[in-house]
Design a protein around this motif. Structure first.
Motif, PDB file in Angstrom:
ATOM      1  N   GLY A  78      17.287-114.264 -23.864  1.00 27.96           N
ATOM      2  CA  GLY A  78      16.927-113.401 -24.979  1.00 27.96           C
ATOM      3  C   GLY A  78      17.144-111.923 -24.707  1.00 27.96           C
ATOM      4  O   GLY A  78      17.237-111.126 -25.661  1.00 27.96           O
ATOM      5  N   ASP A  79      17.222-111.525 -23.433  1.00 31.09           N
ATOM      6  CA  ASP A  79      17.476-110.124 -23.089  1.00 31.09           C
ATOM      7  C   ASP A  79      18.947-109.866 -22.801  1.00 31.09           C
ATOM      8  O   ASP A  79      19.439-108.753 -22.996  1.00 31.09           O
ATOM      9  CB  ASP A  79      16.654-109.720 -21.853  1.00 31.09           C
ATOM     10  N   ARG A  80      19.675-110.882 -22.335  1.00 32.61           N
ATOM     11  CA  ARG A  80      21.061-110.678 -21.902  1.00 32.61           C
ATOM     12  C   ARG A  80      22.057-110.756 -23.047  1.00 32.61           C
ATOM     13  O   ARG A  80      23.205-110.320 -22.907  1.00 32.61           O
ATOM     14  CB  ARG A  80      21.416-111.722 -20.839  1.00 32.61           C
ATOM     15  N   PHE A  81      21.630-111.316 -24.190  1.00 31.84           N
ATOM     16  CA  PHE A  81      22.513-111.440 -25.350  1.00 31.84           C
ATOM     17  C   PHE A  81      21.805-110.874 -26.580  1.00 31.84           C
ATOM     18  O   PHE A  81      20.570-110.815 -26.623  1.00 31.84           O
ATOM     19  CB  PHE A  81      22.882-112.906 -25.582  1.00 31.84           C
ATOM     20  N   GLY A 127      10.540-117.277 -27.438  1.00 32.89           N
ATOM     21  CA  GLY A 127      10.451-116.011 -26.727  1.00 32.89           C
ATOM     22  C   GLY A 127      11.320-114.930 -27.340  1.00 32.89           C
ATOM     23  O   GLY A 127      10.895-113.775 -27.484  1.00 32.89           O
ATOM     24  N   THR A 128      12.537-115.294 -27.723  1.00 32.40           N
ATOM     25  CA  THR A 128      13.444-114.316 -28.335  1.00 32.40           C
ATOM     26  C   THR A 128      12.915-113.861 -29.682  1.00 32.40           C
ATOM     27  O   THR A 128      12.995-112.676 -30.038  1.00 32.40           O
ATOM     28  CB  THR A 128      14.844-114.932 -28.499  1.00 32.40           C
ATOM     29  N   ARG A 199      21.254-106.316 -33.354  1.00 33.29           N
ATOM     30  CA  ARG A 199      20.789-105.371 -32.350  1.00 33.29           C
ATOM     31  C   ARG A 199      21.435-105.736 -31.024  1.00 33.29           C
ATOM     32  O   ARG A 199      21.564-106.930 -30.706  1.00 33.29           O
ATOM     33  CB  ARG A 199      19.266-105.418 -32.208  1.00 33.29           C
ATOM     34  N   PRO A 200      21.847-104.754 -30.241  1.00 35.20           N
ATOM     35  CA  PRO A 200      22.500-105.072 -28.965  1.00 35.20           C
ATOM     36  C   PRO A 200      21.527-105.717 -27.988  1.00 35.20           C
ATOM     37  O   PRO A 200      20.304-105.647 -28.165  1.00 35.20           O
ATOM     38  CB  PRO A 200      22.971-103.701 -28.462  1.00 35.20           C
ATOM     39  N   ALA A 201      22.089-106.343 -26.962  1.00 32.45           N
ATOM     40  CA  ALA A 201      21.259-106.942 -25.916  1.00 32.45           C
ATOM     41  C   ALA A 201      20.399-105.868 -25.272  1.00 32.45           C
ATOM     42  O   ALA A 201      20.814-104.717 -25.120  1.00 32.45           O
ATOM     43  CB  ALA A 201      22.150-107.616 -24.873  1.00 32.45           C
ATOM     44  N   ARG A 202      19.175-106.244 -24.882  1.00 38.26           N
ATOM     45  CA  ARG A 202      18.265-105.272 -24.277  1.00 38.26           C
ATOM     46  C   ARG A 202      18.729-104.852 -22.890  1.00 38.26           C
ATOM     47  O   ARG A 202      18.674-103.691 -22.522  1.00 38.26           O
ATOM     48  CB  ARG A 202      16.859-105.876 -24.166  1.00 38.26           C
ATOM     49  N   GLU A 337      13.086-103.775 -21.657  1.00 39.42           N
ATOM     50  CA  GLU A 337      14.285-104.523 -21.273  1.00 39.42           C
ATOM     51  C   GLU A 337      13.971-105.935 -20.785  1.00 39.42           C
ATOM     52  O   GLU A 337      14.867-106.761 -20.627  1.00 39.42           O
ATOM     53  CB  GLU A 337      15.062-103.759 -20.207  1.00 39.42           C
ATOM     54  N   LEU A 338      12.681-106.233 -20.538  1.00 44.33           N
ATOM     55  CA  LEU A 338      12.279-107.571 -20.082  1.00 44.33           C
ATOM     56  C   LEU A 338      11.450-108.309 -21.137  1.00 44.33           C
ATOM     57  O   LEU A 338      10.868-109.345 -20.839  1.00 44.33           O
ATOM     58  CB  LEU A 338      11.475-107.472 -18.781  1.00 44.33           C
ATOM     59  N   ARG A 339      11.411-107.765 -22.333  1.00 45.72           N
ATOM     60  CA  ARG A 339      10.486-108.317 -23.329  1.00 45.72           C
ATOM     61  C   ARG A 339      10.861-109.733 -23.743  1.00 45.72           C
ATOM     62  O   ARG A 339       9.992-110.597 -23.898  1.00 45.72           O
ATOM     63  CB  ARG A 339      10.452-107.384 -24.543  1.00 45.72           C
TER      64      ARG A 339
END
Length: 400
Positions: A78-81, A127-128, A199-202, A337-339
């Motif tokens: 969910g953070d990388r994409f 989570g995402t 929205r871009p990846a975190r 960035e880890l949300r």
């Protein structure tokens, strides 16, 4: 994006006024009903094919066990994409798995494997979605109320979904009911794709490193335990509802009431706290409620009637309003960035530990009986929750 600090009640209307949230909310309703109806239909299908109560029950158990796998191996997705892409792909994967289940001639092994695949995807999706709420609503009170609404939908879907699934299976074959859930997942994907913005990846965190970084923070560890530990004990009466109803001599009607009481109390508690209390008040009552929410279980030692048992469960469910205060602390404690990873770990851990709680409840009830098991869960749970609350009071600062 951050929401303004609000000291008084905001109300759920402000949250539903946000167009993107309405899309997420509607998609959540569709996907939740799809999951529940597919669970019922698949359980009936497996029983029709095998005549085995064990394999039929296993289809439900498989909804819990793979959560740990998905939450551990896929926590960073969910953070990388980009979040919208992750949510849409998860819905499409779920639709594909359920569609494959509906194909005539699909074997039992394949059916159970597809059920596992759904459970692996679920924590990533949950989570995402929760991390996306903080993008849509900010990290303040609107986020807390948005998350509360999704929890209320989840509890309500348990009440509505099982009844809806039963009605569908009264007029449709299990495989045809599964096709309806495919449509639900596809509609959810369309709502998320068209109703939320890109929205871009975190962040691009090395897989595994982000989770270690997350769990290295003592505040985050304590907050995760405050979500998980009460939930592990809270599921004990639900896990033992069937033998308890049998002991009371209330039959199926009593069993249905016992299964509904805790979710009804949970919905009532969250609605009251969300609509009538402001952010500061919800944070003030969070730790006291954590300590009190399992206390009604001690009443099982007094051998209550069905009415008394329902009142105890309603009280325990209402106490779960502590989660609104924990939500605010959690989103403040986790780096942006880890949300997505944090919400996936939270969701996966919650489902896994509830499965553990149900299993332990069954083992204990076999040895000492249902009433003693529920009362003991209340005693041990209150002690654990009080210890966690004391530790959290020192580690988690209140809102400024």
């Amino acid at each position: 994006m951050s929401a303004p600090a609000l000291s008084g009640p905001v109300g759920y209307g402000r949250v539903l006024a946000v167009p993107e949230f309405r899309a997420v909310f509607a998609a959540h309703v569709l996907s939740m009903l799809g999951v529940i109806v597919s669970e019922i239909a698949l359980s009936v299908l497996v029983y029709d094919l095998t005549g085995s109560p064990l394999l039929s029950a296993l289809t439900f158990a498989l909804g819990f066990l793979p959560y740990l796998v998905g939450g551990t191996l896929l926590a960073g997705v969910g953070d990388r994409f980009p979040a919208r892409r992750v949510l849409v792909v998860c819905d499409l994967v779920c639709a594909g798995c359920v569609a494959a289940m509906a194909v005539p001639g699909t074997g039992i092994g394949v059916l159970l494997g597809l059920r596992c695949a759904l459970a692996v995807v679920s924590p990533v999706f949950a989570g995402t979605r929760m991390a996306t709420l903080s993008d849509i609503l900010g990290g303040g009170d609107l986020f807390v109320l948005g998350r509360s609404l999704l929890r209320i939908v989840a509890q309500s879907a348990l009440l509505v979904g099982y009844g809806l699934g039963g009605l569908l299976l009264a007029v449709l074959a299990p495989r045809h009911a599964l096709l309806i859930t495919v449509a639900g997942f596809l509609a959810s994907a369309a709502l998320l794709r068209l109703g939320t913005r890109h929205r871009p990846a975190r962040a691009r965190v090395r897989e595994g490193g982000g989770t270690r970084q997350l769990l290295a923070d003592r505040r985050v560890r304590l907050l995760l335990l405050l979500f998980w530990i009460p939930a592990m004990f809270a599921v004990v009466p639900e896990a033992l509802a069937a033998p308890y109803a049998d002991a009371l001599g209330t039959g199926s009607p009593g069993l249905g009431l016992l299964m509904c009481a805790l979710p009804v109390g949970t919905v009532a508690g969250e609605l009251y706290a969300g609509a009538r209390l402001g952010p500061a008040a919800r944070e003030r009552i969070a730790l006291p409620l954590v300590c009190l929410t399992l206390l009604p279980y001690l009443g099982y030692a007094l051998h209550p009637s069905l009415t008394g048992s329902l009142l105890l469960l309603l009280l325990a469910g209402a106490g779960s309003a502590y989660t609104l205060g924990l939500d605010q602390w959690f989103v403040r404690a986790v780096p942006e960035e880890l949300r997505g990873r944090a919400m996936t770990v939270l969701s996966a851990g919650l489902m896994t530990i509830q499965g553990v709680g149900m299993t332990l409840a069954g083992v204990a009830a076999q040895a000492v009986g249902v009433r003693t098991t529920v009362a003991a869960a209340g005693v041990v749970g209150v002690v654990c929750c009080c210890a966690l609350a004391v530790a959290a009071r020192r580690a988690v600062p209140p809102a400024s």
